[in-house]
Write a protein that holds these residues in place. Structure first.
Motif, PDB file in Angstrom:
ATOM      1  N   ARG A 168       1.284  -1.332  -0.100  1.00  0.00           N
ATOM      2  CA  ARG A 168      -0.392   0.078   0.325  1.00  0.00           C
ATOM      3  C   ARG A 168       0.716   1.576   0.059  1.00  0.00           C
ATOM      4  O   ARG A 168       1.172   2.174  -0.592  1.00  0.00           O
ATOM      5  N   THR A 169       1.879   0.830   0.985  1.00  0.00           N
ATOM      6  CA  THR A 169       3.187   2.308   0.750  1.00  0.00           C
ATOM      7  C   THR A 169       4.578   0.961   0.434  1.00  0.00           C
ATOM      8  O   THR A 169       4.611   0.445   0.748  1.00  0.00           O
ATOM      9  N   PRO A 170       5.055   2.499  -0.159  1.00  0.00           N
ATOM     10  CA  PRO A 170       6.452   1.812  -0.054  1.00  0.00           C
ATOM     11  C   PRO A 170       7.072   1.366   1.582  1.00  0.00           C
ATOM     12  O   PRO A 170       8.197  -0.178   1.578  1.00  0.00           O
ATOM     13  N   ASP A 171       6.418   1.243   2.554  1.00  0.00           N
ATOM     14  CA  ASP A 171       7.121   1.504   3.684  1.00  0.00           C
ATOM     15  C   ASP A 171       6.200   0.601   4.431  1.00  0.00           C
ATOM     16  O   ASP A 171       6.517  -0.756   6.055  1.00  0.00           O
ATOM     17  N   ALA A 172       5.100  -0.353   3.864  1.00  0.00           N
ATOM     18  CA  ALA A 172       4.449  -1.350   4.485  1.00  0.00           C
ATOM     19  C   ALA A 172       4.795  -2.902   4.502  1.00  0.00           C
ATOM     20  O   ALA A 172       5.873  -3.128   3.874  1.00  0.00           O
ATOM     21  N   VAL A 173       4.160  -3.193   5.946  1.00  0.00           N
ATOM     22  CA  VAL A 173       4.424  -4.463   6.113  1.00  0.00           C
ATOM     23  C   VAL A 173       4.094  -5.791   4.714  1.00  0.00           C
ATOM     24  O   VAL A 173       3.039  -5.170   3.687  1.00  0.00           O
ATOM     25  N   LEU A 174       4.268  -6.919   4.654  1.00  0.00           N
ATOM     26  CA  LEU A 174       4.293  -7.504   2.997  1.00  0.00           C
ATOM     27  C   LEU A 174       2.722  -8.030   3.066  1.00  0.00           C
ATOM     28  O   LEU A 174       2.383  -8.341   1.412  1.00  0.00           O
ATOM     29  N   ASP A 175       2.128  -7.968   4.141  1.00  0.00           N
ATOM     30  CA  ASP A 175       0.641  -8.432   3.747  1.00  0.00           C
ATOM     31  C   ASP A 175      -0.321  -7.200   3.773  1.00  0.00           C
ATOM     32  O   ASP A 175      -1.489  -7.242   3.745  1.00  0.00           O
ATOM     33  N   LEU A 181      13.264  -1.763   3.625  1.00  0.00           N
ATOM     34  CA  LEU A 181      12.079  -1.376   3.358  1.00  0.00           C
ATOM     35  C   LEU A 181      12.000  -2.901   2.717  1.00  0.00           C
ATOM     36  O   LEU A 181      11.978  -4.078   2.578  1.00  0.00           O
ATOM     37  N   PRO A 182      10.113  -3.305   3.420  1.00  0.00           N
ATOM     38  CA  PRO A 182       9.976  -4.619   3.528  1.00  0.00           C
ATOM     39  C   PRO A 182       9.428  -5.555   2.404  1.00  0.00           C
ATOM     40  O   PRO A 182      10.042  -6.707   2.364  1.00  0.00           O
ATOM     41  N   ALA A 183       9.450  -5.209   1.287  1.00  0.00           N
ATOM     42  CA  ALA A 183       9.442  -5.202   0.115  1.00  0.00           C
ATOM     43  C   ALA A 183      10.845  -5.716  -0.287  1.00  0.00           C
ATOM     44  O   ALA A 183      10.730  -6.041  -0.836  1.00  0.00           O
ATOM     45  N   VAL A 184      11.396  -4.861  -0.252  1.00  0.00           N
ATOM     46  CA  VAL A 184      13.076  -4.651  -0.666  1.00  0.00           C
ATOM     47  C   VAL A 184      13.698  -5.785  -0.088  1.00  0.00           C
ATOM     48  O   VAL A 184      14.463  -6.312  -0.728  1.00  0.00           O
ATOM     49  N   ARG A 185      13.567  -5.455   1.057  1.00  0.00           N
ATOM     50  CA  ARG A 185      14.571  -6.852   1.952  1.00  0.00           C
ATOM     51  C   ARG A 185      14.364  -8.239   1.184  1.00  0.00           C
ATOM     52  O   ARG A 185      15.032  -9.050   1.529  1.00  0.00           O
ATOM     53  N   GLN A 186      12.467  -8.818   1.396  1.00  0.00           N
ATOM     54  CA  GLN A 186      11.964  -9.936   0.951  1.00  0.00           C
ATOM     55  C   GLN A 186      12.774 -10.427  -0.881  1.00  0.00           C
ATOM     56  O   GLN A 186      13.352 -11.256  -0.778  1.00  0.00           O
TER      57      GLN A 186
END
Length: 382
Positions: free
Chosen positions: A95-102, A131-136
């Motif tokens: 939803r936002t770049p820093d949002a959690v993965l779900d 960012l969570p999505a970037v780390r994954q």
């Protein structure tokens, strides 16, 4: 060029790199110099035909190969890629770049071929790697550029990518790296060939880039130096010996950073672009594809948001395009890129200049190291 060898020698003598090869071509003159050795403390002397792990200066070659399919009409720039990459048929975006993965929403539109070429496909690296999505994304997929042993085969790689939410909406922002690997999978699926075969047929063989491939055969390993990274207390660490990761075919041939090549081969590629897509009378790319490849496609806002990677630059297809003279070497229209293995390659359409610098010392971040900047400065001054 006066001073080119002296420049390399200075960085060899102070221990920055064990060796390097530099090439500057302008007009009808090409100068290639080699300095140092294959290893710190000794080894074979560096040669003009030394093989180097290109890392991200693979990206322009990958983009050119994909564009041959556009020239043939088998792909269109505005075509959604989901027909060939069903893994991207219904992407989710945080939803936002820093949002959690779900915390995700559906993508507002499909990912297109041009989204991949301009690095605005939703997946990739922004300035903030935390960012969570970037780390994954980084932890799951992005080892192929500097370590092909630990990356799964293309179908599994795409399946894993489909499970990671995009960090931005398609078309919204420039995000580094991942799109080049997706380009490789797309080219293989559209052509019905493994990426190494497709790349060889469309680009490498027509340009006689005989030393460029995703691995080094046994009879050429003696030309591949040890690859290092800076270590603790200034002591270099070996990342890859000659008989290591690039000594056999990788499970995932990385369009983002997997090629091994020479300065001479990259020069052949650059000259094809400078000639409007032809080489020795044979057309490799259309003039329109070359024009689009070497033209900045980013908005001012998109350029401003990726200052960690781009300095006075925009992005064409597969490489940066200088749009501002932030530094003396930022010549408007200069096209090319740098590689995390300590490589850089650029061409200037306005005057036909080509510059290639190849080392075997990994960069510590996106900022080009002093040797690279001094090389650009010297080439620009000449």
């Amino acid at each position: 060029m006066s001073g080119l060898y002296d420049l390399l020698r200075r960085y060899v003598d102070d221990g920055t790199v064990p060796g390097a090869v530099a090439l500057v071509a302008r007009g009808g003159r090409t100068e290639t110099v080699a300095a140092g050795t294959f290893e710190f403390g000794g080894g074979s002397p560096m040669r003009e035909d030394t093989l180097f792990r290109l890392a991200s200066i693979t990206k322009p070659v990958m983009a050119a190969a994909l564009l041959t399919l556009v020239d043939e009409g088998r792909l269109a720039l505005d075509e959604p890629v989901k027909g060939w990459l069903p893994e991207l048929a219904a992407p989710r975006v945080v939803r936002t770049p820093d949002a959690v993965l779900d915390d995700v929403v559906p993508a507002r539109r499909d990912v297109t071929v041009e989204d991949l070429l301009t690095f605005r496909a939703g997946h990739g690296f922004p300035e903030d790697f935390s960012l969570p999505a970037v780390r994954q994304l980084f932890g799951t997929l992005q080892k192929s550029g500097l370590d092909p042993r630990y990356t799964p085969a293309p179908d599994e790689w795409m399946d894993r990518l489909s499970r990671i939410p995009m960090v931005r909406q398609p078309g919204e922002a420039w995000l580094y790296n991942t799109a080049s690997d997706v380009q490789g999978v797309l080219a293989a699926r559209v052509s019905g060939q493994p990426l190494p075969e497709f790349l060889a047929e469309r680009v490498l063989e027509p340009l006689r880039m005989t030393d460029t491939a995703f691995w080094v055969p046994a009879d050429r390993l003696a030309r591949l130096p040890t690859f290092y990274r800076p270590g603790a207390e200034g002591v270099p660490e070996v990342m890859d010996p000659p008989g290591g990761q690039w000594s056999g075919p990788p499970a995932f041939p990385s369009g983002a950073g997997g090629l091994v090549s020479t300065a001479r081969d990259w020069l052949a590629f650059a000259r094809m672009l400078l000639a409007g897509g032809t080489a020795e009378g044979r057309r490799v790319l259309s003039e329109e594809s070359v024009r689009r490849m070497t033209t900045d496609h980013l908005t001012p806002g998109q350029r401003a948001s990726c200052g960690l990677f781009l300095e006075g630059q925009g992005w064409g297809y597969g490489g940066s395009v200088d749009v501002e003279r932030v530094r003396p070497w930022n010549v408007p229209g200069r096209y090319g890129w740098v590689g995390g293995s300590g490589t850089s390659a650029h061409l200037v359409p306005a005057d036909g200049t080509v510059t290639v610098l190849l080392t075997q010392m990994a960069m510590t971040g996106p900022t080009p190291p002093a040797l690279m900047r001094d090389f650009w400065q010297l080439a620009a001054a000449a």
